[in-house]
Scaffold this motif. Structure first.
Motif, PDB file in Angstrom:
ATOM      1  N   UNK A 148       8.678  -8.032  -0.398  1.00 43.81           N
ATOM      2  CA  UNK A 148       7.432  -8.512   0.202  1.00 43.81           C
ATOM      3  C   UNK A 148       7.602  -9.989   0.534  1.00 43.81           C
ATOM      4  N   UNK A 149       7.463 -10.326   1.811  1.00 46.87           N
ATOM      5  CA  UNK A 149       7.692 -11.695   2.264  1.00 46.87           C
ATOM      6  C   UNK A 149       6.384 -12.425   2.524  1.00 46.87           C
ATOM      7  N   UNK A 150       6.095 -13.394   1.688  1.00 43.92           N
ATOM      8  CA  UNK A 150       5.024 -14.374   1.834  1.00 43.92           C
ATOM      9  C   UNK A 150       3.636 -13.777   1.996  1.00 43.92           C
ATOM     10  N   UNK A 151       3.292 -12.862   1.107  1.00 44.82           N
ATOM     11  CA  UNK A 151       1.926 -12.339   1.026  1.00 44.82           C
ATOM     12  C   UNK A 151       1.727 -11.823  -0.398  1.00 44.82           C
ATOM     13  N   UNK A 152       0.537 -11.993  -0.939  1.00 43.69           N
ATOM     14  CA  UNK A 152       0.209 -11.531  -2.286  1.00 43.69           C
ATOM     15  C   UNK A 152      -0.701 -10.309  -2.198  1.00 43.69           C
ATOM     16  N   UNK A 153      -0.919  -9.611  -3.312  1.00 46.07           N
ATOM     17  CA  UNK A 153      -1.767  -8.409  -3.280  1.00 46.07           C
ATOM     18  C   UNK A 153      -3.261  -8.704  -3.153  1.00 46.07           C
ATOM     19  N   UNK A 154      -3.655  -9.967  -3.203  1.00 45.34           N
ATOM     20  CA  UNK A 154      -5.072 -10.325  -3.248  1.00 45.34           C
ATOM     21  C   UNK A 154      -5.758 -10.271  -1.884  1.00 45.34           C
ATOM     22  N   UNK A 189       0.838  -1.206   0.000  1.00 49.04           N
ATOM     23  CA  UNK A 189       0.000   0.000   0.000  1.00 49.04           C
ATOM     24  C   UNK A 189       0.870   1.252   0.000  1.00 49.04           C
ATOM     25  N   UNK A 190       1.905   1.262   0.852  1.00 48.03           N
ATOM     26  CA  UNK A 190       2.772   2.435   0.940  1.00 48.03           C
ATOM     27  C   UNK A 190       3.481   2.687  -0.388  1.00 48.03           C
ATOM     28  N   UNK A 191       4.082   1.651  -0.962  1.00 45.70           N
ATOM     29  CA  UNK A 191       4.873   1.828  -2.186  1.00 45.70           C
ATOM     30  C   UNK A 191       4.027   2.314  -3.351  1.00 45.70           C
ATOM     31  N   UNK A 192       2.834   1.743  -3.513  1.00 45.54           N
ATOM     32  CA  UNK A 192       1.990   2.140  -4.643  1.00 45.54           C
ATOM     33  C   UNK A 192       1.421   3.545  -4.475  1.00 45.54           C
ATOM     34  N   UNK A 193       1.336   4.016  -3.240  1.00 41.57           N
ATOM     35  CA  UNK A 193       0.796   5.353  -2.975  1.00 41.57           C
ATOM     36  C   UNK A 193       1.883   6.407  -2.773  1.00 41.57           C
ATOM     37  N   UNK A 250      -7.532  -6.498  -0.043  1.00 39.53           N
ATOM     38  CA  UNK A 250      -6.730  -6.565  -1.269  1.00 39.53           C
ATOM     39  C   UNK A 250      -6.197  -5.186  -1.645  1.00 39.53           C
ATOM     40  N   UNK A 251      -5.145  -5.173  -2.424  1.00 41.12           N
ATOM     41  CA  UNK A 251      -4.627  -3.941  -2.995  1.00 41.12           C
ATOM     42  C   UNK A 251      -5.629  -3.444  -4.046  1.00 41.12           C
ATOM     43  N   UNK A 252      -5.867  -2.138  -4.147  1.00 43.12           N
ATOM     44  CA  UNK A 252      -6.780  -1.621  -5.181  1.00 43.12           C
ATOM     45  C   UNK A 252      -6.320  -2.044  -6.578  1.00 43.12           C
ATOM     46  N   UNK A 253      -7.276  -2.262  -7.459  1.00 46.17           N
ATOM     47  CA  UNK A 253      -6.970  -2.773  -8.799  1.00 46.17           C
ATOM     48  C   UNK A 253      -6.011  -1.877  -9.574  1.00 46.17           C
ATOM     49  N   UNK A 254      -6.061  -0.569  -9.325  1.00 43.13           N
ATOM     50  CA  UNK A 254      -5.238   0.363 -10.097  1.00 43.13           C
ATOM     51  C   UNK A 254      -3.923   0.710  -9.400  1.00 43.13           C
TER      52      UNK A 254
END
Length: 254
Positions: A106-112, A92-96, A187-191
């Protein structure tokens, strides 16, 4: 402000722990990164460790905490390692905040989205009545009725502390977790996209990242690679710290 353990000098490296964890879980690795020329900031996220307790337990709030921490400490651009919940916060931080983020691990987690899956752990934690002033051994005995894995119990026991001279408690804010546990799976936002170098590490024995997640990882993080840590499950940094450190250090210094 978040509680942090800071050591070393050089490029800032933030370490974000997972759900129910704290900065102490990363003590050994933090020292190793510091010895390699990084200024390491191992953080306690809100409602964990020694950081603030709040009813607001969302990724939006936790991301804002990181933004404020980076700004308050004048860190500029930071590299980030995040495990599990901490990995989600890092995403979330990196994309924003692309301008404030250098390399992302990122250790052992997906964006879903992840469905709630901590029911047994939450039931165990809520079964401990600290008003009865149980000893450490008695707390572990209660936890063992619900949690059969020794490693998981020891992980949770690390958050025990003496709230008063004669009464133990958990450092984390169990009440907030009871109210907001579903938020952990968001989940991470689609965009949401972060195009800088990103490393995803998955535990060989873990199911948190599977092949079905690869397209979404590439969508959100087009400049990413996915590496498997052998002989490790979800707590890959604790179960195989040697390979975890080597993979992360090579990536950070490349």
């Amino acid at each position: 402000m978040l509680y942090s353990k800071t050591e070393g000098s050089g490029k800032p490296l933030l370490i974000l722990h997972g759900f129910l964890g704290m900065s102490d879980n990363w003590k050994t690795l933090s020292g190793q990164y510091a010895a390699e020329g990084f200024q390491v900031h191992a953080l306690d996220m809100r409602n964990h460790g020694r950081s603030l307790h709040s009813a607001d337990f969302t990724y939006k709030a936790m991301t804002s905490d990181i933004v404020e921490y980076v700004r308050f400490n004048n860190l500029g651009t930071v590299d980030i390692i995040g495990h599990s919940m901490g990995g989600k916060i890092a995403m979330f931080f990196a994309t924003q905040n692309r301008e404030s983020t250098g390399k992302l691990i990122v250790a052992d987690i997906a964006p879903r989205y992840y469905a709630p899956h901590h029911q047994d752990i939450m039931k165990a934690l809520n079964s401990v009545d600290f008003s009865k002033k149980p000893s450490r051994q008695q707390v572990e005995a209660i936890l063992s009725e619900y949690i059969h894995d020794f490693g998981t119990r020891q992980f949770l026991m690390k958050s025990l502390y003496w709230a008063t001279p004669d009464q133990l408690d958990f450092r984390f804010n169990l009440g907030a977790f009871n109210q907001s546990i579903d938020n952990i799976g968001e989940a991470l936002p689609a965009d949401a996209v972060f195009a800088k170098p990103t490393l995803f590490l998955k535990g060989e024995k873990s199911h948190y990242i599977c092949e079905d997640d690869y397209p979404a990882i590439k969508h959100h993080f087009p400049n990413s690679e996915i590496v498997t840590i052998k002989n490790a499950g979800h707590w890959l940094h604790a179960e195989n710290p040697k390979d975890f450190f080597e993979e992360t250090l090579t990536f950070l210094k490349s």
